[in-house]
Scaffold this motif. Structure first.
Motif, mmCIF file in Angstrom:
data_model
loop_
_atom_site.group_PDB
_atom_site.id
_atom_site.type_symbol
_atom_site.label_atom_id
_atom_site.label_comp_id
_atom_site.label_asym_id
_atom_site.label_seq_id
_atom_site.Cartn_x
_atom_site.Cartn_y
_atom_site.Cartn_z
ATOM 1 N N ILE A 1 0.856 -1.194 0.000
ATOM 2 C CA ILE A 1 0.000 0.000 0.000
ATOM 3 C C ILE A 1 0.888 1.239 0.000
ATOM 4 C CG2 ILE A 1 -1.795 1.268 1.218
ATOM 5 C CD1 ILE A 1 -2.736 -1.302 2.442
ATOM 6 N N PRO A 2 0.873 2.054 -1.064
ATOM 7 C CA PRO A 2 1.688 3.270 -1.082
ATOM 8 C C PRO A 2 1.143 4.314 -0.112
ATOM 9 C CG PRO A 2 0.284 3.160 -3.019
ATOM 10 C CD PRO A 2 0.109 1.855 -2.297
ATOM 11 N N GLU A 3 1.989 5.303 0.201
ATOM 12 C CA GLU A 3 1.621 6.335 1.178
ATOM 13 C C GLU A 3 1.139 7.600 0.451
ATOM 14 O OE1 GLU A 3 2.228 6.160 4.665
ATOM 15 O OE2 GLU A 3 3.020 4.134 4.671
ATOM 16 N N ILE A 4 0.364 8.395 1.183
ATOM 17 C CA ILE A 4 -0.157 9.667 0.672
ATOM 18 C C ILE A 4 -0.064 10.713 1.771
ATOM 19 C CG2 ILE A 4 -2.547 9.167 1.353
ATOM 20 C CD1 ILE A 4 -3.448 10.625 -1.189
ATOM 21 N N ILE A 5 0.116 11.977 1.369
ATOM 22 C CA ILE A 5 0.170 13.097 2.321
ATOM 23 C C ILE A 5 -0.966 14.047 1.987
ATOM 24 C CG2 ILE A 5 1.525 15.062 3.135
ATOM 25 C CD1 ILE A 5 4.043 13.499 2.526
ATOM 26 N N LEU A 6 -1.763 14.413 2.992
ATOM 27 C CA LEU A 6 -2.926 15.278 2.807
ATOM 28 C C LEU A 6 -2.799 16.542 3.641
ATOM 29 C CD1 LEU A 6 -5.799 12.620 3.024
ATOM 30 C CD2 LEU A 6 -4.666 13.476 0.963
ATOM 31 N N GLY A 7 -3.580 17.570 3.268
ATOM 32 C CA GLY A 7 -3.630 18.803 4.045
ATOM 33 C C GLY A 7 -4.453 18.648 5.308
ATOM 34 N N LEU B 1 -2.428 6.925 4.732
ATOM 35 C CA LEU B 1 -2.050 8.290 5.106
ATOM 36 C C LEU B 1 -0.731 8.272 5.877
ATOM 37 C CD1 LEU B 1 -2.817 11.276 5.095
ATOM 38 C CD2 LEU B 1 -4.107 10.905 7.197
ATOM 39 N N GLY B 2 0.304 8.858 5.263
ATOM 40 C CA GLY B 2 1.631 8.862 5.883
ATOM 41 C C GLY B 2 2.071 10.207 6.403
ATOM 42 N N GLY B 3 1.297 11.258 6.130
ATOM 43 C CA GLY B 3 1.682 12.585 6.604
ATOM 44 C C GLY B 3 0.559 13.576 6.419
ATOM 45 N N ILE B 4 0.557 14.615 7.249
ATOM 46 C CA ILE B 4 -0.423 15.698 7.172
ATOM 47 C C ILE B 4 0.345 17.024 7.175
ATOM 48 C CG2 ILE B 4 -2.342 16.863 8.323
ATOM 49 C CD1 ILE B 4 -3.147 14.185 9.517
ATOM 50 N N PHE B 5 0.066 17.880 6.198
ATOM 51 C CA PHE B 5 0.781 19.154 6.099
ATOM 52 C C PHE B 5 -0.180 20.319 6.321
ATOM 53 C CE2 PHE B 5 -0.821 18.501 1.808
ATOM 54 C CZ PHE B 5 -1.245 19.770 1.434
ATOM 55 N N ARG B 6 0.402 21.450 6.615
ATOM 56 C CA ARG B 6 -0.378 22.680 6.789
ATOM 57 C C ARG B 6 0.414 23.850 6.218
ATOM 58 N NH1 ARG B 6 -0.681 27.038 10.200
ATOM 59 N NH2 ARG B 6 -2.791 27.883 10.577
ATOM 60 N N THR B 7 -0.125 24.492 5.197
ATOM 61 C CA THR B 7 0.520 25.663 4.593
ATOM 62 C C THR B 7 -0.016 26.966 5.172
ATOM 63 O OG1 THR B 7 -1.107 25.810 2.799
ATOM 64 C CG2 THR B 7 0.811 24.389 2.434
ATOM 65 N N GLY B 8 -1.226 26.921 5.760
ATOM 66 C CA GLY B 8 -1.865 28.145 6.232
ATOM 67 C C GLY B 8 -2.829 28.722 5.217
ATOM 68 N N MET B 9 -2.837 28.181 3.996
ATOM 69 C CA MET B 9 -3.792 28.604 2.970
ATOM 70 C C MET B 9 -4.883 27.543 2.855
ATOM 71 S SD MET B 9 -1.639 30.438 -0.082
ATOM 72 C CE MET B 9 -3.178 30.922 -0.858
ATOM 73 N N TYR B 10 -6.102 27.940 3.099
ATOM 74 C CA TYR B 10 -7.224 27.005 3.135
ATOM 75 C C TYR B 10 -7.385 26.271 1.809
ATOM 76 C CZ TYR B 10 -11.962 25.257 3.818
ATOM 77 O OH TYR B 10 -13.058 24.445 3.928
ATOM 78 N N GLU B 11 -7.144 26.983 0.721
ATOM 79 C CA GLU B 11 -7.318 26.371 -0.601
ATOM 80 C C GLU B 11 -6.405 25.173 -0.782
ATOM 81 O OE1 GLU B 11 -6.898 27.590 -5.338
ATOM 82 O OE2 GLU B 11 -6.636 29.091 -3.761
ATOM 83 N N ASP C 1 -4.718 23.520 1.827
ATOM 84 C CA ASP C 1 -4.877 22.549 2.914
ATOM 85 C C ASP C 1 -6.143 21.716 2.789
ATOM 86 O OD1 ASP C 1 -2.548 23.533 3.955
ATOM 87 O OD2 ASP C 1 -3.504 24.834 5.429
ATOM 88 N N SER C 2 -7.086 22.161 1.969
ATOM 89 C CA SER C 2 -8.351 21.441 1.854
ATOM 90 C C SER C 2 -8.499 20.668 0.550
ATOM 91 C CB SER C 2 -9.531 22.414 1.977
ATOM 92 O OG SER C 2 -9.499 23.357 0.920
ATOM 93 N N SER C 3 -7.542 20.815 -0.373
ATOM 94 C CA SER C 3 -7.770 20.168 -1.677
ATOM 95 C C SER C 3 -6.498 19.629 -2.329
ATOM 96 C CB SER C 3 -8.435 21.164 -2.635
ATOM 97 O OG SER C 3 -7.589 22.287 -2.843
ATOM 98 N N LEU C 4 -5.417 19.501 -1.582
ATOM 99 C CA LEU C 4 -4.150 19.078 -2.177
ATOM 100 C C LEU C 4 -3.680 17.777 -1.542
ATOM 101 C CD1 LEU C 4 -2.115 20.051 -4.295
ATOM 102 C CD2 LEU C 4 -0.895 21.264 -2.491
ATOM 103 N N ALA C 5 -3.167 16.878 -2.387
ATOM 104 C CA ALA C 5 -2.643 15.593 -1.915
ATOM 105 C C ALA C 5 -1.354 15.282 -2.650
ATOM 106 C CB ALA C 5 -3.656 14.478 -2.142
ATOM 107 N N TYR C 6 -0.393 14.693 -1.915
ATOM 108 C CA TYR C 6 0.909 14.340 -2.489
ATOM 109 C C TYR C 6 1.109 12.832 -2.430
ATOM 110 C CZ TYR C 6 2.337 19.271 -2.171
ATOM 111 O OH TYR C 6 2.430 20.627 -2.311
ATOM 112 N N ILE C 7 1.605 12.269 -3.530
ATOM 113 C CA ILE C 7 2.081 10.887 -3.550
ATOM 114 C C ILE C 7 3.384 10.884 -4.342
ATOM 115 C CG2 ILE C 7 -0.236 9.890 -3.398
ATOM 116 C CD1 ILE C 7 -0.140 9.360 -6.382
#
Length: 409
Positions: free
Chosen positions: A145-151, A189-199, A201-207
């Motif tokens: 199972i690969p990992e993903i990072i979400l806002g 889910l391998g990580g959770i990030f926060r940029t401070g921009m709602y746009e 943090d609510s709609s971006l995912a990294y793999i």
């Protein structure tokens, strides 16, 4: 001390004897001080907002984007090596961009999927520093199972925590007798990030790029393009031209952050200019009070002016006396404005006690960034308005005729 300055100071300190003129002069000082202080704070907030927004945009996105005309860039490893050799380029990383559907027990959400190369992305993107829990290195883990990072906003909305699994529905799928079947892959889910921009943090995912290629059905080692970081964000036009020359012959398009966000930053610049003009009106009101103060002082000091002119004072000197007095009032008000505005701006910058709703504004606090040029322009504008306010009363004072002024004395 020159004669004109000496008399101007004597008149200025003697204002307290006449309570009415004294009150008007105090209002003039207060008007200029409030206007200057408001300009310092508001322009500091505008600068901070613009710079913070720029930093957040350039943290998630690179300074320069190199994309293929067909949407898929082949032989990109060679292009990465060529781009890194361009003067001014500090980092290059390949990326994959797509839009997918993310489903979890807490709901379904359309997200922007970013495939990244973990080893080189840290030199281009701010993602490693934005991670609040988990790690970016989790994308490199090899397993079933690969990992993903979400806002943070997206994870909170779907009720996800580190270790939970989600499903990604790819727009590329397979055709069968039953119709089109979307491709579904499971990610942890391998990580959770926060940029401070709602746009973001609510709609971006990294793999990882490898996982993205499998999910999107790439049959070869394709990427969407290259993200390039430069040493000077305001020199992207010049560096972009060098990149274009270096990569000439390849079917790629080169865009920089200024071109991609031109409308946004043009609007911010226009808003800053408009706020400067509006708040300068407060200083203008204070300068009108200076006109009133000087006109009434000229009427009160008619005999003194006549005596000075009878003793040999030139009209030029009389004019200079009242110009200096009004300018001194403006200088006092400007100085007080700086003494109020700068500490308030510094307090806002340090403690950030004014919070903003993150789902409305791109930042969740009131940023402040004081610029030396803006601070200078504020002082010059305030001083110039106060100086212009002295011209009419000073000219009227210089027009007095000594004989007529002393006729009934």
């Amino acid at each position: 001390m020159k004669f004109e300055l000496y008399v101007a100071l004597r008149y200025l300190f003697a204002l307290r004897r006449n309570s009415f003129i004294s009150v008007i002069s105090v209002f003039a000082v207060c008007g200029v001080a409030i206007g200057v202080a408001a300009l310092i704070v508001v322009l500091g907030v505008m600068n901070g907002f613009s710079n913070d927004l720029r930093d957040k945009i350039l943290g998630v996105n690179a300074h320069v984007i190199v994309t293929a005309y067909g949407g898929k860039l082949d032989n990109y490893h060679h292009l990465v090596d060529k781009a890194r050799k361009v003067p001014g380029v500090t980092g290059v990383t390949p990326f994959i961009y797509s839009e997918v559907m993310l489903s979890a027990p807490g709901g379904v959400k359309g997200v922007v999927l970013r495939g990244v190369d973990v080893d080189s992305a840290s030199g281009v993107l701010s993602l490693p520093g934005d991670i609040r829990s988990g790690s970016m290195d989790s994308l490199k883990k090899k397993g079933k199972i690969p990992e993903i990072i979400l806002g943070t906003q997206l994870a909170n909305r779907l009720g996800l925590a580190i270790g939970d699994t989600v499903n990604l529905l790819s727009p590329t799928g397979t055709k069968s007798a039953a119709g089109f079947t979307p491709k579904v892959s499971v990610f942890r889910l391998g990580g959770i990030f926060r940029t401070g921009m709602y746009e973001y943090d609510s709609s971006l995912a990294y793999i990882s790029n490898v996982a993205a290629q499998k999910l999107l059905g790439f049959n070869r080692d394709f990427v969407s393009g290259l993200e390039v970081r430069v040493d000077n964000v305001y020199a992207v036009d010049r560096i972009g031209a060098k990149l274009k020359k270096t990569l000439a012959g390849y079917p790629v398009s080169i865009r920089n952050w200024q071109q991609m966000n031109a409308n946004l930053f043009a609007a911010l610049k226009l808003e800053k200019t408009a706020m400067f003009i509006i708040l300068a009106m407060i200083v203008l009101v204070g300068s009108f009070s200076i006109v009133t103060t000087l006109v009434m002082l000229v009427m009160q000091k008619t005999r003194d002016i006549a005596v000075l002119m009878s003793m040999g004072a030139r009209r030029k000197s009389i004019r200079k006396i009242f110009m200096l007095q009004g300018t001194l009032i403006g200088l006092i008000g400007t100085t007080i404005g700086y003494l109020i505005g700068i500490p308030v701006a510094l307090l806002l910058k340090k403690y950030q006690f004014i919070k903003l709703p993150s789902n409305v504004y791109p930042v969740d606090y009131l940023p402040v960034q004081m610029d030396l040029l803006d601070m200078t322009l504020i002082g010059v504008a305030a001083f110039l308005l106060c100086f212009l306010a002295t011209l009419y009363p000073a000219r009227q004072a210089a027009k007095l005729q000594p004989a007529q002024a002393l006729r009934y004395e």
